[in-house]
Write a protein that holds these residues in place. Structure first.
Motif, PDB file in Angstrom:
ATOM      1  N   MET A  95       0.845  -1.200   0.000  1.00  0.00           N
ATOM      2  CA  MET A  95       0.000   0.000   0.000  1.00  0.00           C
ATOM      3  C   MET A  95       0.883   1.254   0.000  1.00  0.00           C
ATOM      4  O   MET A  95       1.903   1.295   0.681  1.00  0.00           O
ATOM      5  N   ALA A  96       0.455   2.258  -0.744  1.00  0.00           N
ATOM      6  CA  ALA A  96       1.256   3.482  -0.810  1.00  0.00           C
ATOM      7  C   ALA A  96       1.166   4.238   0.513  1.00  0.00           C
ATOM      8  O   ALA A  96       0.116   4.262   1.158  1.00  0.00           O
ATOM      9  N   LYS A  97       2.281   4.841   0.906  1.00  0.00           N
ATOM     10  CA  LYS A  97       2.271   5.669   2.119  1.00  0.00           C
ATOM     11  C   LYS A  97       1.497   6.947   1.852  1.00  0.00           C
ATOM     12  O   LYS A  97       1.501   7.453   0.741  1.00  0.00           O
ATOM     13  N   PRO A  98       0.846   7.527   2.891  1.00  0.00           N
ATOM     14  CA  PRO A  98       0.153   8.802   2.668  1.00  0.00           C
ATOM     15  C   PRO A  98       1.162   9.891   2.279  1.00  0.00           C
ATOM     16  O   PRO A  98       2.270   9.946   2.823  1.00  0.00           O
ATOM     17  N   GLU A  99       0.762  10.726   1.340  1.00  0.00           N
ATOM     18  CA  GLU A  99       1.668  11.732   0.811  1.00  0.00           C
ATOM     19  C   GLU A  99       1.471  13.048   1.562  1.00  0.00           C
ATOM     20  O   GLU A  99       0.342  13.519   1.718  1.00  0.00           O
ATOM     21  N   ILE A 100       2.546  13.629   2.011  1.00  0.00           N
ATOM     22  CA  ILE A 100       2.469  14.817   2.857  1.00  0.00           C
ATOM     23  C   ILE A 100       3.380  15.896   2.305  1.00  0.00           C
ATOM     24  O   ILE A 100       4.524  15.627   1.955  1.00  0.00           O
ATOM     25  N   HIS A 101       2.817  17.118   2.192  1.00  0.00           N
ATOM     26  CA  HIS A 101       3.589  18.181   1.555  1.00  0.00           C
ATOM     27  C   HIS A 101       4.001  19.318   2.484  1.00  0.00           C
ATOM     28  O   HIS A 101       4.982  19.986   2.232  1.00  0.00           O
ATOM     29  N   THR A 102       3.199  19.563   3.540  1.00  0.00           N
ATOM     30  CA  THR A 102       3.524  20.722   4.374  1.00  0.00           C
ATOM     31  C   THR A 102       3.951  20.277   5.771  1.00  0.00           C
ATOM     32  O   THR A 102       3.646  19.180   6.229  1.00  0.00           O
TER      33      THR A 102
ATOM     34  N   ALA B 219       0.825  17.181  12.270  1.00  0.00           N
ATOM     35  CA  ALA B 219      -0.402  16.480  12.668  1.00  0.00           C
ATOM     36  C   ALA B 219      -0.244  14.967  12.522  1.00  0.00           C
ATOM     37  O   ALA B 219      -0.669  14.201  13.386  1.00  0.00           O
ATOM     38  N   ALA B 220       0.408  14.547  11.436  1.00  0.00           N
ATOM     39  CA  ALA B 220       0.492  13.110  11.148  1.00  0.00           C
ATOM     40  C   ALA B 220       1.356  12.366  12.158  1.00  0.00           C
ATOM     41  O   ALA B 220       1.074  11.224  12.490  1.00  0.00           O
ATOM     42  N   ILE B 221       2.432  13.011  12.647  1.00  0.00           N
ATOM     43  CA  ILE B 221       3.311  12.249  13.524  1.00  0.00           C
ATOM     44  C   ILE B 221       3.287  12.734  14.969  1.00  0.00           C
ATOM     45  O   ILE B 221       4.015  12.211  15.811  1.00  0.00           O
ATOM     46  N   GLY B 222       2.433  13.709  15.257  1.00  0.00           N
ATOM     47  CA  GLY B 222       2.218  14.106  16.641  1.00  0.00           C
ATOM     48  C   GLY B 222       3.413  14.780  17.306  1.00  0.00           C
ATOM     49  O   GLY B 222       3.718  14.514  18.471  1.00  0.00           O
ATOM     50  N   VAL B 223       4.096  15.641  16.552  1.00  0.00           N
ATOM     51  CA  VAL B 223       5.199  16.425  17.106  1.00  0.00           C
ATOM     52  C   VAL B 223       4.940  17.873  16.704  1.00  0.00           C
ATOM     53  O   VAL B 223       4.479  18.136  15.595  1.00  0.00           O
ATOM     54  N   SER B 224       5.202  18.805  17.621  1.00  0.00           N
ATOM     55  CA  SER B 224       4.828  20.193  17.329  1.00  0.00           C
ATOM     56  C   SER B 224       5.622  20.751  16.150  1.00  0.00           C
ATOM     57  O   SER B 224       6.734  20.314  15.859  1.00  0.00           O
ATOM     58  N   ARG B 225       5.003  21.737  15.501  1.00  0.00           N
ATOM     59  CA  ARG B 225       5.581  22.384  14.337  1.00  0.00           C
ATOM     60  C   ARG B 225       6.971  22.980  14.619  1.00  0.00           C
ATOM     61  O   ARG B 225       7.919  22.712  13.860  1.00  0.00           O
ATOM     62  N   PRO B 226       7.145  23.743  15.739  1.00  0.00           N
ATOM     63  CA  PRO B 226       8.488  24.305  16.022  1.00  0.00           C
ATOM     64  C   PRO B 226       9.534  23.210  16.264  1.00  0.00           C
ATOM     65  O   PRO B 226      10.687  23.356  15.836  1.00  0.00           O
TER      66      PRO B 226
ATOM     67  N   SER C 203      14.026  11.779  22.654  1.00  0.00           N
ATOM     68  CA  SER C 203      12.743  11.080  22.469  1.00  0.00           C
ATOM     69  C   SER C 203      11.988  11.671  21.268  1.00  0.00           C
ATOM     70  O   SER C 203      11.362  10.955  20.497  1.00  0.00           O
ATOM     71  N   SER C 204      12.075  13.004  21.077  1.00  0.00           N
ATOM     72  CA  SER C 204      11.415  13.610  19.914  1.00  0.00           C
ATOM     73  C   SER C 204      12.072  13.151  18.615  1.00  0.00           C
ATOM     74  O   SER C 204      11.395  12.872  17.618  1.00  0.00           O
ATOM     75  N   VAL C 205      13.414  13.090  18.622  1.00  0.00           N
ATOM     76  CA  VAL C 205      14.126  12.620  17.430  1.00  0.00           C
ATOM     77  C   VAL C 205      13.627  11.231  17.045  1.00  0.00           C
ATOM     78  O   VAL C 205      13.309  10.965  15.884  1.00  0.00           O
ATOM     79  N   GLU C 206      13.522  10.364  18.057  1.00  0.00           N
ATOM     80  CA  GLU C 206      13.033   9.004  17.814  1.00  0.00           C
ATOM     81  C   GLU C 206      11.640   9.018  17.203  1.00  0.00           C
ATOM     82  O   GLU C 206      11.358   8.345  16.211  1.00  0.00           O
ATOM     83  N   ARG C 207      10.737   9.816  17.839  1.00  0.00           N
ATOM     84  CA  ARG C 207       9.359   9.840  17.359  1.00  0.00           C
ATOM     85  C   ARG C 207       9.286  10.391  15.917  1.00  0.00           C
ATOM     86  O   ARG C 207       8.540   9.885  15.082  1.00  0.00           O
TER      87      ARG C 207
ATOM     88  N   GLY D 234       8.023   8.402  12.679  1.00  0.00           N
ATOM     89  CA  GLY D 234       6.906   9.004  11.934  1.00  0.00           C
ATOM     90  C   GLY D 234       7.236   9.174  10.451  1.00  0.00           C
ATOM     91  O   GLY D 234       6.422   8.885   9.579  1.00  0.00           O
ATOM     92  N   LEU D 235       8.456   9.635  10.178  1.00  0.00           N
ATOM     93  CA  LEU D 235       8.841   9.883   8.777  1.00  0.00           C
ATOM     94  C   LEU D 235       8.838   8.596   7.958  1.00  0.00           C
ATOM     95  O   LEU D 235       8.645   8.627   6.744  1.00  0.00           O
TER      96      LEU D 235
END
Lengths: 345, 345
Positions: free
Chosen positions: B1-8, B14-21, B36-40, B44-45
């Protein structure tokens, strides 16, 4: 005195006293704006230096007006002619062309494709690097964008639009010509760097068999690293001529750059290709490389219709840009080669 | 199955649950983010297909990481070699090169410069079209951006960095070589399409005067439209050889492409340049065009150091990018040519 430099629509709006939405409408279509606003905007634009931001104006548009083109080498006038014909066709159609060269490196080719995706180009035209390419790169572009492959195509890739030369016709044509006016030709191959190399070999073999002659292929081993076709032709024939092989043969070279090396080898051994009173050696090529008519002797070859290939690739891409689902699901356009009889054969 | 495509970055956040900054810091420098954030983020990526938007990521940066390059023609292996050396040097330094070709048209050259300004490229390197260029284009780029001119330079343009060949040295070198081992040369000019054409003529004249010989220049009139140097060399010498002129002369051609046409003219008249037992005709060129060593006879020439010119142009540009005011206000770097003695002279 220098005019004030302005980069954003907000700054421009403030500087000339016209609202932001009116300015937007003006740049999209001046007829949508009142005559007095048009006047004010034009006068205002004369007072400032407005450099629209390429990224900002394209970031949120559905179409960016850009076409991405990848060519495999820069040091080959065949590809630069192809690129020129694509750039001119795209310019005529109002597109900006962003070109990347693979520089013989599959990693650079893959990175160029990613750059095009991230730039959100409207479509892409690629002349593949060849055997070492990662086919997934073309599949990925084809899945995401209007995409056309040109010049050479991988046998194992399906569902991709293609524009190129009909090598069965072109190689068959010159094989038949050489067989008709002299000895049936041997085939001096080029290193199998791309799919065309093999297609031309196969086309030569099948035409020879059709004519009832034994095919003979030489020079498949790469002696000089890829890309240096002239050095390859020179090295292979210098070696053979030294041993007395093929000195009165008809030699069909896989491309004109190989043939230029072959002519050099003949000169080194004081052979005179095409001079029938001096024996039967004849040398011919494929492509009509821009310098072939200046060679000594001038090179007999079969021309690829580079202008038509470039134009057709752009036309097909634009067709795919305009309609969501093109009529024909996959289009393959093969152009005929044209025989150029000169002095070498 | 293709992975969801994300551009922004917003979607990615939102997709990986880590804040924008936090995401921004991660992409700028992972060491600034908690382990721990690096891991998440890394996990996610792997779950999504993230294609960063080229424009969005560059629009608000001070540096875009892009260098704009303009070359005058595509159908000339000298310029494609120069472009290749610039692309490789820029890639090594981490830049993306955006190339535009002027296609012999000053309007396209001017438009390419505007495209670079609107793209906010970090700097630009231009090989000028030549006499028909609008000098204001170079002045404008030079005023707005770190800018380096290469290959040929307009006499009337000042305050602009330049990298190219020292034509007084290179043309002087081959003029002196030809004079030392045979008759002093006549000079077969190229149509004066760029500033180098005139520089080489002048360098020839001054070296001849220094040596106490009378300079003779032929072929200045453009017979074949600009760009077709081989056809020019062929047409001029075919005409002269028909009248019996210069059939035993030493002919120094303004560039190798003109010399390739000159060799073709000699062959047509059954002259053998460089074969001293057949008379004194000698033909030499300038540039070391990639095909010159495959010509018949191989072409004696003086090589331009294309690799060094491309590298120096990029180095200088990067120096100007790094420091607000470079030490030397204007830098002119001239590379020496190297004599390549082959069979034609």
């Amino acid at each position: 005195m220098a005019k004030p430099e302005i980069h954003t629509m907000e700054e421009l709006s403030a500087a000339i006293g016209v609202s932001r939405p009116t300015l937007s409408r003006y740049f999209q279509d001046p007829s949508k704006v009142s005559k007095s606003s048009v006047e004010r905007i034009r006068r205002g634009l004369e007072q400032v230096e407005y450099i629209p931001n390429f990224f900002a104006t394209r970031m949120n548009r559905k179409k960016t007006g850009m076409i991405g083109v990848i060519i495999p080498y820069l040091n080959d006038l065949f590809f630069t002619r192809l690129l020129e014909s694509i750039e001119r066709a795209a310019m005529r159609a109002g597109y900006t062309v962003i070109t990347q060269c693979s520089h013989s490196d599959p990693e650079i080719e893959a990175r160029a494709a990613e750059t095009f995706l991230s730039m959100n180009v409207d479509g892409a035209v690629v002349a593949p690097l060849g055997n070492r390419s990662d086919l997934k790169v073309y599949e990925r572009l084809n899945a995401r964008l209007p995409f056309v492959l040109m010049d050479s195509r991988p046998a194992r890739l399906s569902g991709v639009d293609f524009v190129g030369t009909d090598h069965v016709q072109s190689t068959g044509l010159i094989t038949e010509y050489l067989s008709r006016v002299g000895a049936p030709p041997v085939f001096l191959a080029m290193p199998r760097v791309n799919f065309n190399a093999l297609e031309r070999e196969m086309a030569y073999i099948s035409k020879m068999e059709e004519l009832g002659f034994e095919p003979t292929i030489i020079g498949i081993e790469s002696l000089n690293g890829e890309g240096y076709f002239e050095a390859h032709g020179l090295a292979v024939l210098d070696d053979h001529f030294s041993k007395g092989n093929f000195i009165d043969a008809s030699i069909l070279c896989a491309n004109d750059r190989v043939a230029i090396g072959a002519l050099r080898a003949a000169a080194r051994h004081r052979l005179e290709p095409g001079a029938l009173h001096r024996g039967g050696l004849r040398i011919a090529g494929h492509d009509d490389y821009p310098l072939s008519e200046f060679m000594i002797p001038t090179l007999t070859t079969v021309a690829q219709n580079v202008q038509a290939i470039g134009q057709a690739a752009v036309d097909r891409l634009i067709e795919k840009l305009r309609v969501e689902k093109p009529h024909d699901n996959q289009a393959v356009q093969l152009m005929d080669g044209v025989l150029k009889v000169r002095d070498s054969a």
